[in-house]
Enzyme design. Structure first.
Site, short mmCIF file in Angstrom:
data_model
loop_
_atom_site.label_atom_id
_atom_site.label_comp_id
_atom_site.label_asym_id
_atom_site.label_seq_id
_atom_site.Cartn_x
_atom_site.Cartn_y
_atom_site.Cartn_z
CB SER B 205 -52.30 16.43 -46.12
OG SER B 205 -51.79 17.28 -45.15
CG HIS B 232 -48.73 15.61 -43.88
ND1 HIS B 232 -49.23 16.39 -45.13
CD2 HIS B 232 -47.92 15.17 -44.23
CE1 HIS B 232 -48.34 16.25 -45.99
NE2 HIS B 232 -47.32 15.58 -45.25
CG ASP B 326 -44.92 15.51 -48.12
OD1 ASP B 326 -44.05 15.36 -48.54
OD2 ASP B 326 -45.29 15.00 -46.76
#
Lengths: 117, 392
Positions: B205, B232, B326
């Site tokens: 991310s 992401h 996540d």
């Protein structure tokens, strides 16, 4: 058929701007609109000249101008003009037909010429 | 080094050559009292000088700037006064998405497209999003970025090239060295090679593009396993990531598509807008819509959980830098099914969020500095005696 240029009145432009940034204080909104008027005064004449001559050095500046106007017009509520400016930018970036670029600049001029803060 | 914590509103510097945008940003950021704009810059040079003088908590920066462009300004800031930078730029027709990737690789922590006529929300909603992203940005502990320093001093071979400097596929440069002690520390014990591995899946991310480049650039062109990347990223930027990586690493890089198989020796990047699921051990993939309320899309948990079910111990999972959690549960699922799992360490993570959450869950077999992850993967995936088994 050529598109009829739309010249927004001060009242409708102001209303659109208010809707666009409804939470900004009135002073900030006025400042935003004045800044946009200054930006137009600076960039529109350059764009007109670039569209008239299609001169490569002027087109380099024109790319920055339509890029900037595409974002700032939207912020003051001029979504149609923003869309036109971004279409003109996409033509230049994509190496598209310069006559199309010139037509889009004329359209943008019609949408924003006479704009008042 | 990040600026010292502040008790009042977070000081922010805005950088844009448009006075309209600067005023809009000021109004949007200051409306809720959390942030105060302490300086405005019209070009990259002014931005570098202002950050040096004012030491803001964050910078909001356009990329298309006169005199000095945004990417160069980011490199210089991250080299001298590392500060969380949120890129704020217009990405017309996706043509500037590669610029955004360069900015992220240069050390920017996040990218936000300027509001535009194709937006579905109002400007007020946009301002909320801006503040939320900025709220996350100021919490990020950024580290001094070596790339700008290397370029400035003419250092050799350490920094990945900017996209504009690359003409087609070319031999790789070494991955960018980090300047943290942990990054240089030797791994305490080698990781044994595993046979029968079909898939390497990597989640990332914030700070991910640069970390991905560092890891993927160590993998050989004749890698026998498929590689799947879940990064992401906002809608529209994944093609830029694919193109950027494809020019910088030896393995071909493609974007994942529903119904297609993941190919050995190919890096597949999960598309934005949905979750990529691996359906079976033939590596067929399915793109599904995000779950209601799912914050990060594409989701790493969803992909890794599907890999755990489809492949069990025939996969390797890696969780890199990023904010939030996540990937932690997905990595745990993989580990519980027998997969080897690696996590990036705190010292080299731009944001030690996801890998920390994974470590706390017991999902990580081995936590490593970013520079050690690629070599570890080579140990695991590349057969001894292979022409490409030697570390790069």
């Amino acid at each position: 058929m050529p598109k009829v240029p739309k010249v927004p009145t001060a009242a409708t432009a102001e209303e659109r701007a208010r809707q666009a940034v409804s939470r900004l204080p009135a002073a900030a909104l006025a400042g935003l609109r004045e800044a946009f008027a200054d930006e137009l005064a600076d960039r529109l004449p350059r764009l007109r000249e670039a569209a008239r001559t299609l001169d490569p050095p002027l087109l380099t500046d024109a790319l920055r101008d339509v890029h900037t106007l595409g974002s700032s017009a939207y912020v003051v509520g001029e979504s149609d003009a923003a869309r036109t400016a971004r279409a003109a930018e996409a033509v230049l970036v994509g190496g598209g037909d310069l006559q199309t670029f010139a037509r889009l600049v004329a359209e943008l001029d019609g949408q924003l010429n006479g704009w008042r803060p | 080094m990040s600026p010292a914590p502040v008790s009042g509103p977070h000081p922010v510097v805005v950088v844009d050559d448009s006075a309209v945008q600067r005023r809009f940003l000021r109004g949007a950021m200051e409306a809720a009292g959390e942030f105060t704009v302490v300086g405005e810059a019209r070009n990259g040079r002014e931005a570098v000088a202002l950050v040096e003088r004012l030491r803001p908590a964050a910078v909001v920066m356009d990329l298309d700037l006169p005199l000095m462009g945004g990417v160069e300004a980011i490199e210089r800031i991250m080299c001298s006064h590392a500060t969380p930078i949120l890129v704020y730029s217009a990405f017309v027709a996706g043509v500037d998405s590669e610029n955004a990737l360069e900015a992220l690789a240069a050390g920017a922590v996040d990218v936000l497209a300027k509001p535009g006529p194709d937006d579905t929300g109002t400007l007020e909603e946009y301002a909320e999003v801006l503040r939320r992203r900025l709220r996350m940005a100021v919490r990020i502990r950024v580290i001094t970025h070596p790339r700008g320093r290397l370029r400035r001093t003419g250092g050799l071979g350490g920094a990945p090239p900017a996209l504009g400097e690359v003409a087609g596929r070319r031999p790789l440069l070494a991955p960018a060295p980090t300047d943290t002690p942990a990054a240089a520390a030797p791994d305490p014990a080698p990781i044994a090679r595993r046979t029968g591995i079909k898939l390497l899946v990597i989640g990332a991310s914030t700070g991910g593009p640069q970390a991905l480049l560092t890891v993927l650039s160590t993998l050989p062109a004749d890698l026998e396993q498929a590689v799947l990347v879940v990064q992401h990223m906002a809608e529209g930027f994944i093609p830029g990531l694919v193109s950027w990586l494809d020019q910088l690493i030896e393995l071909p890089v493609v974007q994942g598509e529903s119904g297609r198989r993941l190919e050995p020796g190919t890096v597949t990047v999960a598309p934005s807008g949905g979750n990529l699921l691996v359906q079976d051990d033939r590596l067929r993939v399915l793109i599904t819509p995000p779950e209601p309320g799912q914050f990060h899309v594409p989701g790493i948990d969803a992909t890794m959980s599907s890999v755990a079910s489809a492949l069990g111990s025939e996969a390797v999972g890696v969780l890199l830098t990023g904010m939030g959690r996540d990937g932690a549960a997905g990595l745990l699922a993989m580990r519980e099914r027998g997969a080897l799992t690696l996590g990036q360490d705190e010292a080299t993570s731009a944001v030690y969020g996801m890998p920390a959450a994974a470590a706390a869950l017991g999902a990580v077999d081995r936590q490593l500095p970013i520079d050690a992850i690629g070599p570890a993967l080579r140990e695991v995936l590349v057969a001894p005696g292979s022409p490409t088994s030697a570390p790069r």
